[in-house]
Write a protein that holds these residues in place. Structure first.
Motif, PDB file in Angstrom:
ATOM      1  N   LEU A  55       0.751  -1.341  -0.027  1.00  0.00           N
ATOM      2  CA  LEU A  55      -0.009   0.151   0.181  1.00  0.00           C
ATOM      3  C   LEU A  55       0.873   1.004   0.123  1.00  0.00           C
ATOM      4  CD1 LEU A  55      -2.702  -1.094   2.674  1.00  0.00           C
ATOM      5  CD2 LEU A  55      -2.980  -0.843   0.159  1.00  0.00           C
ATOM      6  N   ALA A  80       0.515   5.558   0.693  1.00  0.00           N
ATOM      7  CA  ALA A  80      -0.340   6.345   1.373  1.00  0.00           C
ATOM      8  C   ALA A  80       0.255   7.855   0.948  1.00  0.00           C
ATOM      9  CB  ALA A  80      -0.524   6.147   3.014  1.00  0.00           C
ATOM     10  N   GLY A 108       3.553   8.310   1.083  1.00  0.00           N
ATOM     11  CA  GLY A 108       4.792   7.850   0.433  1.00  0.00           C
ATOM     12  C   GLY A 108       6.037   8.413   1.378  1.00  0.00           C
ATOM     13  N   THR A 147       7.391   7.543   4.192  1.00  0.00           N
ATOM     14  CA  THR A 147       8.098   6.428   4.516  1.00  0.00           C
ATOM     15  C   THR A 147       8.523   5.457   3.572  1.00  0.00           C
ATOM     16  OG1 THR A 147       7.752   6.477   6.965  1.00  0.00           O
ATOM     17  CG2 THR A 147       8.682   4.196   6.125  1.00  0.00           C
ATOM     18  N   LEU A 148       7.486   4.746   2.760  1.00  0.00           N
ATOM     19  CA  LEU A 148       7.708   3.924   1.831  1.00  0.00           C
ATOM     20  C   LEU A 148       8.748   4.281   0.819  1.00  0.00           C
ATOM     21  CD1 LEU A 148       7.164   1.185   0.932  1.00  0.00           C
ATOM     22  CD2 LEU A 148       4.958   1.956  -0.085  1.00  0.00           C
ATOM     23  N   HIS A 161      -1.654  14.722   8.386  1.00  0.00           N
ATOM     24  CA  HIS A 161      -1.303  15.465   9.507  1.00  0.00           C
ATOM     25  C   HIS A 161      -1.611  16.804   9.758  1.00  0.00           C
ATOM     26  CE1 HIS A 161       0.855  11.664   9.917  1.00  0.00           C
ATOM     27  NE2 HIS A 161       2.110  12.072   9.212  1.00  0.00           N
ATOM     28  N   THR A 171       0.295  10.575   6.360  1.00  0.00           N
ATOM     29  CA  THR A 171      -1.001   9.911   6.879  1.00  0.00           C
ATOM     30  C   THR A 171      -1.258   9.607   8.126  1.00  0.00           C
ATOM     31  OG1 THR A 171      -1.156   8.046   5.620  1.00  0.00           O
ATOM     32  CG2 THR A 171      -1.784   9.965   4.261  1.00  0.00           C
ATOM     33  N   ASP A 185       4.850  10.264  16.647  1.00  0.00           N
ATOM     34  CA  ASP A 185       4.002  10.636  17.500  1.00  0.00           C
ATOM     35  C   ASP A 185       2.808  10.036  18.152  1.00  0.00           C
ATOM     36  OD1 ASP A 185       5.538  13.501  18.539  1.00  0.00           O
ATOM     37  OD2 ASP A 185       5.652  13.263  16.093  1.00  0.00           O
ATOM     38  N   VAL A 214      -5.667  -0.335   7.127  1.00  0.00           N
ATOM     39  CA  VAL A 214      -6.131   0.678   8.019  1.00  0.00           C
ATOM     40  C   VAL A 214      -7.202   1.450   7.508  1.00  0.00           C
ATOM     41  CG1 VAL A 214      -5.622   2.524   9.751  1.00  0.00           C
ATOM     42  CG2 VAL A 214      -4.026   0.264   9.600  1.00  0.00           C
ATOM     43  N   ARG A 229      12.620  16.402  13.821  1.00  0.00           N
ATOM     44  CA  ARG A 229      11.219  16.723  14.590  1.00  0.00           C
ATOM     45  C   ARG A 229      10.559  15.211  15.357  1.00  0.00           C
ATOM     46  NH1 ARG A 229      13.008  21.078  16.104  1.00  0.00           N
ATOM     47  NH2 ARG A 229      11.062  21.629  16.938  1.00  0.00           N
TER      48      ARG A 229
HETATM   49  C1  LIG Z   1      11.701  14.042   7.249  1.00  0.00           C
HETATM   50  C2  LIG Z   1      10.642  13.163   8.132  1.00  0.00           C
HETATM   51  C3  LIG Z   1      10.504  13.705   9.271  1.00  0.00           C
HETATM   52  C4  LIG Z   1       9.234  13.079  10.093  1.00  0.00           C
HETATM   53  N1  LIG Z   1       9.197  13.298  11.478  1.00  0.00           N
HETATM   54  C5  LIG Z   1       8.069  12.921  12.087  1.00  0.00           C
HETATM   55  C6  LIG Z   1       7.708  13.458  13.248  1.00  0.00           C
HETATM   56  O1  LIG Z   1       8.156  14.192  13.895  1.00  0.00           O
HETATM   57  N2  LIG Z   1       6.587  12.614  13.717  1.00  0.00           N
HETATM   58  C7  LIG Z   1       5.976  11.525  13.367  1.00  0.00           C
HETATM   59  O2  LIG Z   1       5.086  11.020  14.061  1.00  0.00           O
HETATM   60  N3  LIG Z   1       6.227  11.165  12.208  1.00  0.00           N
HETATM   61  C8  LIG Z   1       7.327  11.932  11.494  1.00  0.00           C
HETATM   62  N4  LIG Z   1       7.510  11.283  10.039  1.00  0.00           N
HETATM   63  C9  LIG Z   1       6.835  10.261   9.494  1.00  0.00           C
HETATM   64  C10 LIG Z   1       5.728  10.941   8.665  1.00  0.00           C
HETATM   65  O3  LIG Z   1       4.722  11.774   9.427  1.00  0.00           O
HETATM   66  C11 LIG Z   1       4.724   9.920   7.989  1.00  0.00           C
HETATM   67  O4  LIG Z   1       3.469   9.632   8.809  1.00  0.00           O
HETATM   68  C12 LIG Z   1       5.215   8.255   7.876  1.00  0.00           C
HETATM   69  O5  LIG Z   1       6.320   8.693   7.281  1.00  0.00           O
HETATM   70  C13 LIG Z   1       4.224   7.553   7.006  1.00  0.00           C
HETATM   71  O6  LIG Z   1       4.141   8.219   5.742  1.00  0.00           O
HETATM   72  P1  LIG Z   1       2.944   8.178   4.907  1.00  0.00           P
HETATM   73  O7  LIG Z   1       1.641   8.267   5.584  1.00  0.00           O
HETATM   74  O8  LIG Z   1       3.118   8.744   3.626  1.00  0.00           O
HETATM   75  O9  LIG Z   1       2.748   6.400   4.493  1.00  0.00           O
HETATM   76  P2  LIG Z   1       3.503   5.693   3.527  1.00  0.00           P
HETATM   77  O10 LIG Z   1       5.125   6.020   3.435  1.00  0.00           O
HETATM   78  O11 LIG Z   1       3.068   5.810   2.278  1.00  0.00           O
HETATM   79  O12 LIG Z   1       3.561   4.206   3.949  1.00  0.00           O
HETATM   80  C14 LIG Z   1       4.191   3.722   5.051  1.00  0.00           C
HETATM   81  C15 LIG Z   1       3.864   2.282   5.182  1.00  0.00           C
HETATM   82  O13 LIG Z   1       2.605   1.979   5.896  1.00  0.00           O
HETATM   83  C16 LIG Z   1       1.841   1.149   4.919  1.00  0.00           C
HETATM   84  N5  LIG Z   1       0.257   1.843   4.845  1.00  0.00           N
HETATM   85  C17 LIG Z   1       0.038   3.150   4.275  1.00  0.00           C
HETATM   86  N6  LIG Z   1      -1.201   3.300   4.421  1.00  0.00           N
HETATM   87  C18 LIG Z   1      -1.636   1.955   4.956  1.00  0.00           C
HETATM   88  C19 LIG Z   1      -3.127   1.784   5.505  1.00  0.00           C
HETATM   89  N7  LIG Z   1      -4.087   2.368   5.242  1.00  0.00           N
HETATM   90  N8  LIG Z   1      -3.194   0.322   5.904  1.00  0.00           N
HETATM   91  C20 LIG Z   1      -2.158  -0.413   6.219  1.00  0.00           C
HETATM   92  N9  LIG Z   1      -0.935  -0.257   5.721  1.00  0.00           N
HETATM   93  C21 LIG Z   1      -0.647   1.375   5.274  1.00  0.00           C
HETATM   94  C22 LIG Z   1       2.682   1.267   3.564  1.00  0.00           C
HETATM   95  O14 LIG Z   1       2.604   0.064   2.965  1.00  0.00           O
HETATM   96  C23 LIG Z   1       4.089   1.336   4.262  1.00  0.00           C
HETATM   97  O15 LIG Z   1       4.542   0.036   4.437  1.00  0.00           O
HETATM   98  C24 LIG Z   1       8.458  12.249   9.318  1.00  0.00           C
HETATM   99  C25 LIG Z   1       8.832  11.724   8.141  1.00  0.00           C
HETATM  100  C26 LIG Z   1      10.127  12.277   7.442  1.00  0.00           C
HETATM  101  C27 LIG Z   1      10.231  11.730   5.947  1.00  0.00           C
END
Ligand SMILES: Cc1cc2nc3c(=O)[nH]c(=O)nc-3n(C[C@H](O)[C@H](O)[C@H](O)COP(=O)(O)OP(=O)(O)OC[C@H]3O[C@@H](n4cnc5c(N)ncnc54)[C@H](O)[C@@H]3O)c2cc1C
Length: 265
Positions: A27, A29, A31, A33-34, A75, A108, A121, A160, A182
């Motif tokens: 999946l 969302a 991107g 982390t992925l 967020h 997300t 967080d 989710v 952060r």
């Molecule tokens: C520079 C940087 C700083 C950050 N700082 C913080 C911070 O201070 N605090 C914090 O909490 N986070 C922080 N993050 C994380 C960020 O907030 C994202 O929430 C996190 O990276 C997940 O990203 P995404 O929602 O784009 O999911 P993706 O990267 O698209 O997906 C992440 C993973 O979840 C899976 N996935 C996605 N959606 C679903 C779903 N609905 N159901 C099941 N599996 C799913 C995907 O397959 C993948 O394995 C930071 C990220 C970066 C790059």
């Protein structure tokens, strides 16, 4: 180079079908982390199933005693939403402290909760507010959800759909952020819920956990003074270049006291 099939389904059922049609589909969302993980060649999915076109995953709904937030809500939207800000201001504040504006506008709730980064967080809020993770198969209580480092109760290919956050009497979040990213070195949410005070901790351990010693003390006396001298066992905490386990244990106490103080306790 990267070689994958890209899909953008319009429903959760279609997303599920696409996941089921391949062993290596993932999946997508926001991107956040992925995509870096793929660039580092730590993930090489055959298919990317982008959830961005599924309207049902987007809303924020007031359900009376709780607020339900869709998995694809970003967020920045959690931090700005009037329903969240008035019913659970601590949750809006937490979302507003995630990363930087770019991360908050792409990342997300669902991606964060599914990924379960130990320094993210949301685990503090999920645990302190006694939230429920709604998936395409079931509902998972907060206390059953976090299992270990990047490990949750989610099964492979489980999607989710939303997180339901009960409205607390009052709640506050205090975070000691990594100055570069952060992310939380330690973050603590303290909440008064219908089942008493709950204290959710993130950043400190391999995954989010509740500080039951603190909860006991605050249930007797809701004041920062009640936490004086109480400590989480550093033996259970992370130790890395950012902070030793002893420092993290110290920070859990400091953040908990700050959260309680901000609520007048
Ligand atoms: C520079 C940087 C700083 C950050 N700082 C913080 C911070 O201070 N605090 C914090 O909490 N986070 C922080 N993050 C994380 C960020 O907030 C994202 O929430 C996190 O990276 C997940 O990203 P995404 O929602 O784009 O999911 P993706 O990267 O698209 O997906 C992440 C993973 O979840 C899976 N996935 C996605 N959606 C679903 C779903 N609905 N159901 C099941 N599996 C799913 C995907 O397959 C993948 O394995 C930071 C990220 C970066 C790059």
């Amino acid at each position: 180079m990267y070689e994958f099939n890209y899909h953008r389904p319009g429903s959760v059922a279609d997303a599920r079908g696409l996941l089921d049609s391949s062993d290596d589909a993932m999946l997508l969302a926001g991107g956040m982390t992925l995509l870096p993980t793929m660039k580092l060649r730590l993930a090489h999915p055959s298919d990317l199933v982008d959830l961005g076109n599924i309207e049902a995953l987007r809303g924020i709904t007031d359900r009376g005693p709780a607020i339900e937030i869709g998995a694809m809500v970003r967020h920045a939207d959690v931090s700005r939403d009037e329903t969240v800000r008035s019913a659970i201001p601590a949750l809006a504040a937490l979302a507003g402290k995630i990363g930087d504006p770019q991360v908050r506008n792409r990342g997300t709730l669902g991606g964060s909760v599914a990924n379960s980064d130990p320094a993210s967080d949301y685990p503090a809020a999920v645990l302190a507010l006694d939230a429920v993770i709604k998936t395409d198969r079931r509902e998972i209580a907060a206390d059953d959800y976090y299992r270990g480092m990047f490990e949750t109760a989610l099964e492979p290919k489980e999607i989710v759909q939303a997180v339901r956050f009960p409205k607390p009497g009052r709640a506050a979040y205090a975070k000691f952020p990594n100055p570069a990213s952060r992310y939380a070195v330690v973050g603590v949410m303290v909440a008064e819920t219908e089942n008493g005070v709950r204290v959710g901790v993130t950043g400190a351990g391999p995954c989010g956990f509740r500080a039951s010693v603190f909860e006991e003390a605050l249930n007797h006396n809701f004041s920062a003074a009640a936490l004086e001298g109480l400590q989480i066992d550093p033996g259970d905490l992370l130790s890395d270049i950012h902070a030793s386990s002893e420092y993290r244990a110290h920070l859990v106490n400091v953040m908990a006291r700050r959260a309680v103080q901000s609520l007048g306790g």
